[in-house]
Enzyme design. Structure first.
Site, PDB file in Angstrom:
ATOM      1  N   GLU A 133      61.593  -6.863  27.024  1.00  0.00           N
ATOM      2  CA  GLU A 133      61.157  -6.042  28.156  1.00  0.00           C
ATOM      3  C   GLU A 133      62.029  -4.798  28.303  1.00  0.00           C
ATOM      4  O   GLU A 133      61.564  -3.739  28.703  1.00  0.00           O
ATOM      5  CB  GLU A 133      61.196  -6.855  29.457  1.00  0.00           C
ATOM      6  CG  GLU A 133      60.184  -7.986  29.514  1.00  0.00           C
ATOM      7  CD  GLU A 133      58.757  -7.487  29.471  1.00  0.00           C
ATOM      8  OE1 GLU A 133      58.315  -7.098  28.387  1.00  0.00           O
ATOM      9  OE2 GLU A 133      58.082  -7.488  30.517  1.00  0.00           O
ATOM     10  N   THR A 186      54.341   3.469  32.994  1.00  0.00           N
ATOM     11  CA  THR A 186      55.260   2.740  33.878  1.00  0.00           C
ATOM     12  C   THR A 186      56.267   3.717  34.498  1.00  0.00           C
ATOM     13  O   THR A 186      56.617   3.600  35.661  1.00  0.00           O
ATOM     14  CB  THR A 186      56.006   1.636  33.085  1.00  0.00           C
ATOM     15  OG1 THR A 186      55.016   0.828  32.443  1.00  0.00           O
ATOM     16  CG2 THR A 186      56.834   0.747  33.993  1.00  0.00           C
TER      17      THR A 186
HETATM   18  P1  ADP Z   1      52.144  -3.960  30.466  1.00  0.00           P
HETATM   19  O1  ADP Z   1      52.105  -2.894  31.533  1.00  0.00           O
HETATM   20  O2  ADP Z   1      50.792  -4.471  30.110  1.00  0.00           O
HETATM   21  O3  ADP Z   1      53.102  -5.061  30.796  1.00  0.00           O
HETATM   22  P2  ADP Z   1      54.195  -2.901  29.054  1.00  0.00           P
HETATM   23  O4  ADP Z   1      54.458  -1.654  29.827  1.00  0.00           O
HETATM   24  O5  ADP Z   1      55.014  -4.092  29.344  1.00  0.00           O
HETATM   25  O6  ADP Z   1      52.673  -3.270  29.166  1.00  0.00           O
HETATM   26  O7  ADP Z   1      54.468  -2.665  27.517  1.00  0.00           O
HETATM   27  C1  ADP Z   1      53.955  -1.637  26.829  1.00  0.00           C
HETATM   28  C2  ADP Z   1      55.024  -0.932  25.983  1.00  0.00           C
HETATM   29  O8  ADP Z   1      55.725  -1.815  25.089  1.00  0.00           O
HETATM   30  C3  ADP Z   1      54.345   0.104  25.109  1.00  0.00           C
HETATM   31  O9  ADP Z   1      55.166   1.246  25.086  1.00  0.00           O
HETATM   32  C4  ADP Z   1      54.309  -0.556  23.741  1.00  0.00           C
HETATM   33  O10 ADP Z   1      54.282   0.387  22.697  1.00  0.00           O
HETATM   34  C5  ADP Z   1      55.603  -1.356  23.726  1.00  0.00           C
HETATM   35  N1  ADP Z   1      55.530  -2.522  22.812  1.00  0.00           N
HETATM   36  C6  ADP Z   1      56.343  -2.780  21.768  1.00  0.00           C
HETATM   37  N2  ADP Z   1      56.005  -3.935  21.169  1.00  0.00           N
HETATM   38  C7  ADP Z   1      54.952  -4.432  21.831  1.00  0.00           C
HETATM   39  C8  ADP Z   1      54.164  -5.614  21.692  1.00  0.00           C
HETATM   40  N3  ADP Z   1      54.382  -6.491  20.724  1.00  0.00           N
HETATM   41  N4  ADP Z   1      53.175  -5.798  22.565  1.00  0.00           N
HETATM   42  C9  ADP Z   1      52.942  -4.909  23.545  1.00  0.00           C
HETATM   43  N5  ADP Z   1      53.642  -3.778  23.737  1.00  0.00           N
HETATM   44  C10 ADP Z   1      54.654  -3.536  22.888  1.00  0.00           C
END
Ligand code: ADP
Length: 311
Positions: A133, A186
């Site tokens: 994260e 975000t």
């Molecule tokens: P969400 O809002 O759905 O939780 P996040 O903000 O947590 O999505 O995550 C998205 C970010 O994490 C993007 O910048 C993405 O490129 C990066 N990322 C890296 N590896 C992964 C992965 N395996 N799955 C999803 N996002 C990833």
């Protein structure tokens, strides 16, 4: 056992009054992942389908979380003589607000832990998944990885020391989540927040957090509904999400206990008692976005009591 296939669930963080501390685990929205033990040392991401994400270990949250876990394993137990390959089958869009990165971080550490003979508990794994994260958002937060690993509802009581409390979900509680297909970074969702809150808002917020936790424990659906309010973040963030007020109002008019922003958005969730109501809310939410000509995805799910699971 040298290979396992996993379901890595989507999660809803924040849950109105529980900004940055509460989350829940969804049951039928999530990714799949294969984790394989191999003789070549190290972590390799060998395949990703469904999303354009980096294969490099240090740029993918699953790789970063896995490396954090192996480093801890070598400190806590013994040198590692094997390596792991990870295949990710994405169904949750990154940046949707339903824990896309958390699903990958949680899946990677859960899978490796199983293949190592389960040296860590699910709760222990949270700290490693949090490192994924940190890569995704710059902040090692636990409000998505904790429910993804533990299932049910989770409360992050403290980060220092890390203290996570898992709370069972009342059986008939269902979530409806709609994801309008817009990009909401975000960082933008964070930048609208204020660094201070008024005492009046804080009092209302912690009253509601207490009410929500009490409602979950006592299976008091009305109390859960009365407590699903956000005095602090929603008023600032909801303006970034098209149709937010109308979607929320529609959910409430169709029987939702409460509704709010999922994670940092743009997804919007509603909680309800029973699948019938959750389906009715999904239909009504869909009509709102269809009338606005805005593409969307929608999920109706019971609360997943288990978290990541082996398929
Ligand atoms: P969400 O809002 O759905 O939780 P996040 O903000 O947590 O999505 O995550 C998205 C970010 O994490 C993007 O910048 C993405 O490129 C990066 N990322 C890296 N590896 C992964 C992965 N395996 N799955 C999803 N996002 C990833």
């Amino acid at each position: 056992m040298t290979e396992i296939k996993l379901f890595c669930p989507a999660t809803i963080a924040n849950l109105s009054c529980g900004f940055d501390v509460l989350g829940l685990c969804l049951d039928n929205a999530g990714d799949e992942m294969i984790v394989r033990k191999v003789t070549q040392k190290g972590i390799r991401i060998t395949k990703i389908t469904g999303a354009d994400l980096p294969l490099e270990t240090e740029k993918n949250v699953s790789g970063v979380a896995a490396v954090a876990m192996l480093e801890a394993y070598e400190r806590d137990f013994e040198p590692i003589t094997v390596g792991f390959e990870i295949e990710i089958y994405k169904h949750i869009k990154a940046g949707s607000g339903i824990g896309s990165s958390a699903a990958s971080s949680a899946g990677a550490v859960f899978g490796i832990n199983e293949l190592l003979g389960r040296p860590y508990s699910r709760k222990d794994l949270v700290q490693f998944a949090m490192q994924g994260e940190k890569l995704a958002s710059g902040n090692a937060h636990a409000d998505n990885v904790a429910p993804a690993l533990l299932g049910g509802f989770t409360l992050v009581r403290s980060y220092s020391p890390l203290d996570i409390i898992r709370i069972d979900s009342p059986e008939e509680l269902f979530a409806t989540v709609v994801h309008p297909q817009i990009e909401l970074k975000t960082s933008d969702a964070r930048s609208v927040l204020k660094q201070t809150v008024s005492l009046k808002s804080a009092i209302m917020q912690w009253g509601n957090v207490g009410g929500l936790i009490a409602g979950l424990y006592t299976k008091d659906y009305d109390l859960i509904g009365r407590s699903l309010h956000d005095e602090i973040v929603e008023p600032l963030r909801s303006v970034l999400i098209p149709g937010f007020d109308l979607i929320k109002q529609t959910a409430l008019e169709n029987g939702a206990l409460g509704s709010g922003i999922s994670g940092s958005g743009p997804s919007i969730f509603a909680l309800s008692r029973g699948k019938e109501t959750a389906d009715k809310i999904a239909k009504a939410m869909s009509e709102v976005y269809e009338n606005m000509n805005l593409p969307y995805e929608i999920h109706v799910s019971k609360i997943n009591p288990d978290g990541v699971r082996i398929l």
